[in-house]
Design a protein around this motif. Structure first.
Motif, mmCIF file in Angstrom:
data_model
loop_
_atom_site.group_PDB
_atom_site.id
_atom_site.type_symbol
_atom_site.label_atom_id
_atom_site.label_comp_id
_atom_site.label_asym_id
_atom_site.label_seq_id
_atom_site.Cartn_x
_atom_site.Cartn_y
_atom_site.Cartn_z
ATOM 1 N N GLU A 44 0.818 -1.210 0.000
ATOM 2 C CA GLU A 44 0.000 0.000 0.000
ATOM 3 C C GLU A 44 0.854 1.263 0.000
ATOM 4 O OE1 GLU A 44 -3.917 1.745 2.291
ATOM 5 O OE2 GLU A 44 -2.888 -0.010 3.081
ATOM 6 N N VAL A 46 3.644 1.612 -1.569
ATOM 7 C CA VAL A 46 4.081 1.807 -2.947
ATOM 8 C C VAL A 46 2.917 2.333 -3.779
ATOM 9 C CG1 VAL A 46 4.947 0.667 -5.007
ATOM 10 C CG2 VAL A 46 5.869 0.058 -2.773
ATOM 11 N N SER A 47 1.800 1.646 -3.738
ATOM 12 C CA SER A 47 0.615 2.078 -4.473
ATOM 13 C C SER A 47 -0.571 1.252 -3.980
ATOM 14 C CB SER A 47 0.790 1.868 -5.966
ATOM 15 O OG SER A 47 -0.435 2.082 -6.636
ATOM 16 N N LEU A 50 -1.617 -1.643 -6.002
ATOM 17 C CA LEU A 50 -0.706 -2.780 -6.088
ATOM 18 C C LEU A 50 -1.111 -3.942 -5.182
ATOM 19 C CD1 LEU A 50 1.947 -3.568 -7.471
ATOM 20 C CD2 LEU A 50 3.157 -2.611 -5.522
ATOM 21 N N HIS A 112 9.399 6.462 -1.594
ATOM 22 C CA HIS A 112 8.086 6.679 -2.187
ATOM 23 C C HIS A 112 7.072 7.078 -1.119
ATOM 24 C CE1 HIS A 112 4.890 6.322 -5.131
ATOM 25 N NE2 HIS A 112 4.200 5.646 -4.229
ATOM 26 N N ALA A 116 5.217 10.703 -1.552
ATOM 27 C CA ALA A 116 3.908 10.537 -2.166
ATOM 28 C C ALA A 116 3.029 11.740 -1.820
ATOM 29 C CB ALA A 116 3.250 9.255 -1.680
ATOM 30 N N THR A 119 -3.407 12.707 -0.384
ATOM 31 C CA THR A 119 -4.674 12.580 -1.106
ATOM 32 C C THR A 119 -5.740 13.371 -0.383
ATOM 33 O OG1 THR A 119 -5.220 10.574 0.065
ATOM 34 C CG2 THR A 119 -4.087 10.334 -2.046
#
Length: 126
Positions: A44, A46-47, A50, A112, A116, A119
């Motif tokens: 999570e 990382v992305s 993913l 990362h 990041a 959001t």
């Protein structure tokens, strides 16, 4: 497991086997659950997208390991006995524990996670 290896070839009481198998299962769960949580969190980081791919790859690797180790374990057991196979498995566990203890967290994941963008729950009209 280290206690169990020398008992191969001797008859053990049923209560002893139930206790040993239950303890091994409990300790496996105690070790696996935090690992799975950390694996999920790392994916999570990382992305979030993913997650499914990472767990699918984990499932593939687990099944591949079973496909390789099952015939290998039977071969060793037939030619050398189950006691020798358990010693090989114990050696593999020790190598794995040492490797995990000295393996640093991938730098790319940490970089990362720190870079990041935040959001927002707001949707902006464009």
């Amino acid at each position: 497991m280290a206690w169990w290896i020398p008992t191969f070839g001797r008859e053990l009481p049923r209560a002893t086997m139930v206790t040993v198998a239950s303890l091994m299962g409990c300790f496996l769960a105690i070790a696996y659950v935090p690992w799975a949580a950390q694996f999920s969190e790392t994916l999570e980081d990382v992305s979030p997208a993913l997650q499914a791919t990472g767990w699918a790859f984990f499932g593939l690797a687990a099944r591949a390991w079973v496909a390789i180790s099952a015939p290998l374990s039977l071969y060793v057991a037939v030619h050398y006995g189950w006691g020798e196979w358990v010693k090989v498995a114990l050696g593999g566990m020790i190598v794995y524990i040492v490797a995990m203890a000295f393996h640093p967290r991938p730098r790319r994941v940490e970089e990362h996670a720190h870079t990041a963008p935040a959001t927002s729950d707001r949707v902006t009209a464009g």
